[in-house]
Structure formats: C-alpha cells, structure tokens
Design a protein around this motif. Sequence first.
Motif, PDB file in Angstrom:
ATOM      1  N   HIS A  86      36.547  23.659  47.402  1.00 46.50           N
ATOM      2  CA  HIS A  86      36.902  24.897  46.718  1.00 46.50           C
ATOM      3  C   HIS A  86      38.449  24.840  46.470  1.00 46.50           C
ATOM      4  O   HIS A  86      38.894  25.457  45.430  1.00 46.50           O
ATOM      5  CB  HIS A  86      36.418  26.049  47.905  1.00 46.50           C
ATOM      6  N   ASN A  87      39.020  24.655  47.606  1.00 46.64           N
ATOM      7  CA  ASN A  87      40.636  24.556  47.648  1.00 46.64           C
ATOM      8  C   ASN A  87      41.263  23.697  46.097  1.00 46.64           C
ATOM      9  O   ASN A  87      41.972  24.289  45.637  1.00 46.64           O
ATOM     10  CB  ASN A  87      41.275  24.137  48.712  1.00 46.64           C
ATOM     11  N   HIS A  88      40.764  22.584  46.064  1.00 44.60           N
ATOM     12  CA  HIS A  88      41.303  21.595  44.955  1.00 44.60           C
ATOM     13  C   HIS A  88      40.804  22.283  43.573  1.00 44.60           C
ATOM     14  O   HIS A  88      41.640  22.231  42.844  1.00 44.60           O
ATOM     15  CB  HIS A  88      40.524  20.148  45.046  1.00 44.60           C
ATOM     16  N   LEU A  89      39.663  22.889  43.395  1.00 41.23           N
ATOM     17  CA  LEU A  89      39.150  23.408  42.310  1.00 41.23           C
ATOM     18  C   LEU A  89      40.047  25.002  41.960  1.00 41.23           C
ATOM     19  O   LEU A  89      40.211  25.050  40.767  1.00 41.23           O
ATOM     20  CB  LEU A  89      37.699  23.762  42.396  1.00 41.23           C
ATOM     21  N   MET A  90      40.395  25.500  43.062  1.00 41.47           N
ATOM     22  CA  MET A  90      41.356  26.624  42.905  1.00 41.47           C
ATOM     23  C   MET A  90      42.523  26.158  42.290  1.00 41.47           C
ATOM     24  O   MET A  90      42.957  26.870  41.381  1.00 41.47           O
ATOM     25  CB  MET A  90      41.650  27.232  44.332  1.00 41.47           C
ATOM     26  N   LYS A  91      43.327  25.158  42.783  1.00 45.14           N
ATOM     27  CA  LYS A  91      44.433  24.618  42.028  1.00 45.14           C
ATOM     28  C   LYS A  91      44.303  24.311  40.666  1.00 45.14           C
ATOM     29  O   LYS A  91      45.204  24.516  39.950  1.00 45.14           O
ATOM     30  CB  LYS A  91      44.815  23.647  42.727  1.00 45.14           C
ATOM     31  N   ILE A  92      43.061  23.676  40.432  1.00 46.77           N
ATOM     32  CA  ILE A  92      42.887  23.229  39.137  1.00 46.77           C
ATOM     33  C   ILE A  92      42.861  24.576  38.030  1.00 46.77           C
ATOM     34  O   ILE A  92      43.271  24.687  37.023  1.00 46.77           O
ATOM     35  CB  ILE A  92      41.665  22.328  38.963  1.00 46.77           C
ATOM     36  N   ALA A  93      42.002  25.551  38.675  1.00 46.54           N
ATOM     37  CA  ALA A  93      41.788  26.774  37.916  1.00 46.54           C
ATOM     38  C   ALA A  93      43.242  27.478  37.724  1.00 46.54           C
ATOM     39  O   ALA A  93      43.342  27.885  36.884  1.00 46.54           O
ATOM     40  CB  ALA A  93      40.953  27.510  38.624  1.00 46.54           C
ATOM     41  N   GLN A  94      44.099  27.486  38.802  1.00 45.71           N
ATOM     42  CA  GLN A  94      45.260  28.135  38.563  1.00 45.71           C
ATOM     43  C   GLN A  94      46.117  27.454  37.323  1.00 45.71           C
ATOM     44  O   GLN A  94      46.567  27.965  36.556  1.00 45.71           O
ATOM     45  CB  GLN A  94      46.115  28.188  39.751  1.00 45.71           C
ATOM     46  N   GLY A  95      46.130  26.276  37.456  1.00 45.01           N
ATOM     47  CA  GLY A  95      46.723  25.474  36.236  1.00 45.01           C
ATOM     48  C   GLY A  95      46.134  25.533  34.836  1.00 45.01           C
ATOM     49  O   GLY A  95      46.774  25.783  34.008  1.00 45.01           O
ATOM     50  N   LEU A  96      44.848  25.716  34.718  1.00 44.03           N
ATOM     51  CA  LEU A  96      44.121  25.958  33.483  1.00 44.03           C
ATOM     52  C   LEU A  96      44.458  27.413  33.116  1.00 44.03           C
ATOM     53  O   LEU A  96      44.535  27.782  31.925  1.00 44.03           O
ATOM     54  CB  LEU A  96      42.687  25.898  33.741  1.00 44.03           C
ATOM     55  N   GLY A  97      44.763  28.417  34.141  1.00 45.53           N
ATOM     56  CA  GLY A  97      44.794  29.622  33.600  1.00 45.53           C
ATOM     57  C   GLY A  97      46.209  29.998  33.035  1.00 45.53           C
ATOM     58  O   GLY A  97      46.577  30.644  32.056  1.00 45.53           O
ATOM     59  N   ARG A  98      47.325  29.206  33.812  1.00 39.11           N
ATOM     60  CA  ARG A  98      48.575  29.237  33.460  1.00 39.11           C
ATOM     61  C   ARG A  98      48.856  28.593  31.901  1.00 39.11           C
ATOM     62  O   ARG A  98      49.506  29.139  31.166  1.00 39.11           O
ATOM     63  CB  ARG A  98      49.690  28.549  34.291  1.00 39.11           C
ATOM     64  N   ALA A  99      48.029  27.669  31.751  1.00 40.69           N
ATOM     65  CA  ALA A  99      48.080  26.849  30.401  1.00 40.69           C
ATOM     66  C   ALA A  99      47.339  27.685  29.148  1.00 40.69           C
ATOM     67  O   ALA A  99      47.280  27.382  28.169  1.00 40.69           O
ATOM     68  CB  ALA A  99      47.455  25.602  30.570  1.00 40.69           C
ATOM     69  N   GLY A 100      46.675  28.955  29.544  1.00 42.05           N
ATOM     70  CA  GLY A 100      45.815  29.531  28.632  1.00 42.05           C
ATOM     71  C   GLY A 100      44.684  29.000  28.442  1.00 42.05           C
ATOM     72  O   GLY A 100      43.922  29.627  27.372  1.00 42.05           O
ATOM     73  N   PHE A 101      43.890  28.076  29.273  1.00 37.36           N
ATOM     74  CA  PHE A 101      42.592  27.622  29.005  1.00 37.36           C
ATOM     75  C   PHE A 101      41.619  28.714  29.577  1.00 37.36           C
ATOM     76  O   PHE A 101      40.389  28.713  28.716  1.00 37.36           O
ATOM     77  CB  PHE A 101      42.507  26.234  29.344  1.00 37.36           C
ATOM     78  N   ILE A 102      42.003  29.144  30.570  1.00 40.95           N
ATOM     79  CA  ILE A 102      40.961  30.172  30.935  1.00 40.95           C
ATOM     80  C   ILE A 102      41.387  31.448  31.476  1.00 40.95           C
ATOM     81  O   ILE A 102      42.742  31.539  31.460  1.00 40.95           O
ATOM     82  CB  ILE A 102      40.003  29.459  32.309  1.00 40.95           C
ATOM     83  N   GLU A 103      40.731  32.220  31.845  1.00 39.44           N
ATOM     84  CA  GLU A 103      41.122  33.732  32.214  1.00 39.44           C
ATOM     85  C   GLU A 103      40.435  33.976  33.232  1.00 39.44           C
ATOM     86  O   GLU A 103      39.249  34.096  33.420  1.00 39.44           O
ATOM     87  CB  GLU A 103      40.565  34.839  31.184  1.00 39.44           C
ATOM     88  N   PRO A 104      41.410  33.934  34.585  1.00 36.81           N
ATOM     89  CA  PRO A 104      41.113  34.458  35.860  1.00 36.81           C
ATOM     90  C   PRO A 104      40.760  35.887  35.717  1.00 36.81           C
ATOM     91  O   PRO A 104      41.714  36.648  35.620  1.00 36.81           O
ATOM     92  CB  PRO A 104      41.905  33.960  36.810  1.00 36.81           C
ATOM     93  N   VAL A 105      39.860  36.406  36.482  1.00 37.48           N
ATOM     94  CA  VAL A 105      39.642  38.020  36.685  1.00 37.48           C
ATOM     95  C   VAL A 105      39.430  38.110  38.235  1.00 37.48           C
ATOM     96  O   VAL A 105      38.557  37.512  38.903  1.00 37.48           O
ATOM     97  CB  VAL A 105      38.390  38.386  36.070  1.00 37.48           C
ATOM     98  N   ARG A 106      40.368  38.881  38.787  1.00 44.07           N
ATOM     99  CA  ARG A 106      40.481  39.097  40.333  1.00 44.07           C
ATOM    100  C   ARG A 106      39.625  40.230  40.474  1.00 44.07           C
ATOM    101  O   ARG A 106      39.158  40.973  39.825  1.00 44.07           O
ATOM    102  CB  ARG A 106      41.751  39.450  40.563  1.00 44.07           C
ATOM    103  N   GLY A 107      39.429  40.212  41.907  1.00 46.03           N
ATOM    104  CA  GLY A 107      38.562  41.438  42.622  1.00 46.03           C
ATOM    105  C   GLY A 107      37.182  40.910  42.967  1.00 46.03           C
ATOM    106  O   GLY A 107      36.695  39.665  42.817  1.00 46.03           O
ATOM    107  N   ARG A 108      36.474  41.776  43.601  1.00 44.79           N
ATOM    108  CA  ARG A 108      35.349  41.625  43.977  1.00 44.79           C
ATOM    109  C   ARG A 108      34.281  40.982  43.220  1.00 44.79           C
ATOM    110  O   ARG A 108      33.574  39.985  43.757  1.00 44.79           O
ATOM    111  CB  ARG A 108      34.662  42.866  44.837  1.00 44.79           C
TER     112      ARG A 108
END
Length: 157
Positions: free
Chosen positions: A38-60
């Motif tokens: 999970h932690n490794h994937l979280m780092k990957i997702a952060q990078g993909l988000g910063r690069a504009g590939f994905i959109e993270p939506v925070r919250g419950r």
Amino acid sequence: MKLSRHSDYALRAMIQLATSGDELVSIRHIAQTYGISHNHLMKIAQGLGRAGFIEPVRGRHGGLRLARPASEISLGALVRHTEGEDSLVDCTGCLIAPACGLPDVLAEAMQAFLAVLDGYRLSDIANRSHMLRALFDIPTSAGPSQNAADPVQCPAD
C-alpha cells in the motif's frame, strides 16, 4: 530492457483506473487487487498525480481516477515518467567510452522502444474492459466474478 517494479505497478494501477471509468478507486483496493505494498503504491500514485496522469480525490469517500481519458494517455509518456530518460548503460569512467559505439546503439534502441510505446494509448491495453471489470470486481450487468481481497495474478509477478 526490463521495466522497474515502479513502472509495472504504475501501469497496473493505470489499467485498473482506465477500466473503472469515472468511478473512484482506493489505493488500498488497487494494492489488495495486486497483492502489492500500500505504501509503495501510495508513492507511485503521488507521482502519477503530480505528473497529471491521475486525479486524487481526498476524503472519506475519496480515491483515484484518471485525470483525462485513457485514449489521451500515451504508454510512452507513462514509461518516460516512471523510468526517466536515462541511458541504458552508464559509460562514465569507462576506459573505452571515447571510442566505443555501444552508447549510440543503445540510445537508438531506447528511442525505438519508446517510439513503439508512443504508438499505444492506455485505452489500447485496457480494451477488454468486460474481462478486466470482472477481475477487478467492478460490478457489471452480470455482477462481480471475484472477491476484491483476492489478488489478481499477472504473468509479470
């Protein structure tokens, strides 16, 4: 050339997000699906988000979704993001570097590899959405076919 685990996991996550359409998918769900950290994937997702590939939506009820349609996401751009554009071999300090032709050949090979990937979009590899939706336990008209806690087995493992 062998892609790093980082690229492998990023591509897997992107395929799952492409299959999910506009639905949000949690990092935890993706990690459980593939049986990865999970932690490794979280780092990957952060990078993909910063690069504009994905959109993270925070919250419950947050999660991830593609930032743009899968048909607009080049596999070459994804791999360039996750692998960088370093040469295949570091010839710094090599005795024969000034006279060796290997770096030029490897640079040409890397360009050809990325050119092939540039010819494909995320939508091209997520084109069996009905099968993928079943594997990812995303409801379809026929219903889910696999428990979300069971990892999907991939040949790359």
